[in-house]
Design a protein around this motif. Structure first.
Motif, PDB file in Angstrom:
ATOM      1  N   GLU A  41       0.833  -1.204   0.000  1.00  0.00           N
ATOM      2  CA  GLU A  41       0.000   0.000   0.000  1.00  0.00           C
ATOM      3  C   GLU A  41       0.867   1.254   0.000  1.00  0.00           C
ATOM      4  N   ALA A  92      -7.780   5.690  -7.708  1.00  0.00           N
ATOM      5  CA  ALA A  92      -9.051   5.064  -8.074  1.00  0.00           C
ATOM      6  C   ALA A  92      -9.399   5.448  -9.506  1.00  0.00           C
ATOM      7  N   CYS A 139     -14.418   4.329 -16.015  1.00  0.00           N
ATOM      8  CA  CYS A 139     -15.419   3.296 -15.767  1.00  0.00           C
ATOM      9  C   CYS A 139     -16.444   3.245 -16.896  1.00  0.00           C
ATOM     10  N   SER A 146     -19.975   0.271  -9.464  1.00  0.00           N
ATOM     11  CA  SER A 146     -19.107  -0.110  -8.346  1.00  0.00           C
ATOM     12  C   SER A 146     -18.314  -1.372  -8.665  1.00  0.00           C
ATOM     13  N   ALA A 147     -18.944  -2.313  -9.365  1.00  0.00           N
ATOM     14  CA  ALA A 147     -18.238  -3.547  -9.746  1.00  0.00           C
ATOM     15  C   ALA A 147     -17.125  -3.237 -10.748  1.00  0.00           C
ATOM     16  N   GLU A 175     -15.541  -0.362 -11.035  1.00  0.00           N
ATOM     17  CA  GLU A 175     -14.500   0.362 -10.303  1.00  0.00           C
ATOM     18  C   GLU A 175     -13.602  -0.609  -9.532  1.00  0.00           C
ATOM     19  N   ARG A 176     -14.207  -1.609  -8.886  1.00  0.00           N
ATOM     20  CA  ARG A 176     -13.402  -2.600  -8.151  1.00  0.00           C
ATOM     21  C   ARG A 176     -12.505  -3.380  -9.090  1.00  0.00           C
ATOM     22  N   TYR A 177     -13.067  -3.778 -10.240  1.00  0.00           N
ATOM     23  CA  TYR A 177     -12.283  -4.553 -11.206  1.00  0.00           C
ATOM     24  C   TYR A 177     -11.105  -3.738 -11.732  1.00  0.00           C
ATOM     25  N   SER A 208      -9.671  -1.107 -10.403  1.00  0.00           N
ATOM     26  CA  SER A 208      -8.723  -0.824  -9.326  1.00  0.00           C
ATOM     27  C   SER A 208      -7.810  -2.017  -9.083  1.00  0.00           C
ATOM     28  N   GLU A 209      -8.404  -3.217  -9.065  1.00  0.00           N
ATOM     29  CA  GLU A 209      -7.620  -4.428  -8.831  1.00  0.00           C
ATOM     30  C   GLU A 209      -6.658  -4.691  -9.981  1.00  0.00           C
ATOM     31  N   HIS A 210      -7.115  -4.422 -11.205  1.00  0.00           N
ATOM     32  CA  HIS A 210      -6.266  -4.620 -12.383  1.00  0.00           C
ATOM     33  C   HIS A 210      -5.050  -3.695 -12.341  1.00  0.00           C
ATOM     34  N   ARG A 253      -3.807  -2.207  -9.678  1.00  0.00           N
ATOM     35  CA  ARG A 253      -2.980  -2.580  -8.522  1.00  0.00           C
ATOM     36  C   ARG A 253      -2.111  -3.793  -8.847  1.00  0.00           C
TER      37      ARG A 253
END
Length: 261
Positions: free
Chosen positions: A78, A85, A91, A219-220, A222-224, A226-228, A230
């Protein structure tokens, strides 16, 4: 970065002068049973862990000599791999390019008559009986419910073969292949062969999947994203650490992503 010849059990492994003994390599090997080169996979995992340990000590997240744990790894990544984000524009762009991923599930309302395969029943006889019943239903489709009640080996036979509302993932793949992804209504033209036996299937109604609005899936997405991002950032970070390290006992092809493959 320096590297030694091709690794083997006899070659010591070290990271910036810190030696990793043979017992540790052997113990780590047990976690990589499916790798083509178990020894190399174990050495690579231990190199990554030692690189992170040294960096955690350097950044005062870990006391010298302390054991690296998952919480410390998370805090280190982190700190070192902070990623912004995704914006709303990003998105929306992903949504527009991948709309086929954001559909409500297709619904199929179906009936079936199952002629089950058992150890006592010869497959040829079971199939012949199913084919005979199918031919009868082609001539008299209104008899489906009655025949299901008398012939089906599925509990649904008690309600005329009614399976109710089906979505993907609720039945075996071979059955789903027959009923989803097409527009057929009524009696299917042939038997459906599954691991349970032979099915006569009638499609009562279909409700095709509909595109979900952006607001529902934002939201889904955004999570995807963000994870990609990261994941790529961590790949690049680990590659940078390895490139600047003094390594012996392992040969690394240092390319982006090699440490997380």
């Amino acid at each position: 970065m320096s590297s030694a010849p091709a690794p083997s059990d006899s070659i010591p492994l070290s990271v910036n002068g810190v030696e990793i003994d043979a017992d540790a390599i052997l113990a780590e090997s047990a976690s990589h049973p499916n790798e083509a080169d178990v020894d190399h996979a174990a050495r690579l995992a231990l190199v990554v862990r030692e690189l992170l340990t040294q960096k955690a000590v350097e950044t005062s997240l870990l006391a010298a000599g302390a054991e690296l744990d998952d919480d410390t790894i998370d805090r280190l990544l982190e700190l070192e791999c902070a990623t912004p984000a995704p914006s709303d524009e990003e998105c929306r762009r992903y949504y527009a390019a991948n709309m086929q991923k954001f559909n409500s599930p297709e619904l199929v309302f179906a009936r079936h008559i199952l002629f089950a395969l058992t150890e006592k029943a010869a497959m040829t006889k079971v199939r012949a009986r199913a084919e005979e019943t199918h031919r009868e239903l082609i001539r008299h489709p209104d008899r489906f419910e009655a025949l299901a009640q008398t012939l089906s080996n599925c509990p649904s036979g008690q309600v005329g073969g009614n399976l109710g509302q089906l979505t993907r993932g609720e039945s075996v793949p071979e059955f789903e292949t027959a009923i989803f992804g097409n527009t057929r209504i009524g009696l299917l033209p042939g038997l459906v062969n599954s691991r349970y036996g032979f099915h006569i299937v009638s499609i009562e109604r279909r409700i095709p999947g509909a595109a979900l609005p952006y607001e529902t899936v934002r939201s889904a997405i955004e999570r995807y994203l963000s994870e990609h991002v990261r994941h790529k950032s961590i790949q690049q970070y680990l590659t940078l650490l390895a490139s600047g390290a003094e390594l012996t006992g392992i040969t690394l092809d240092v390319r982006p992503g090699f440490l997380l493959q």
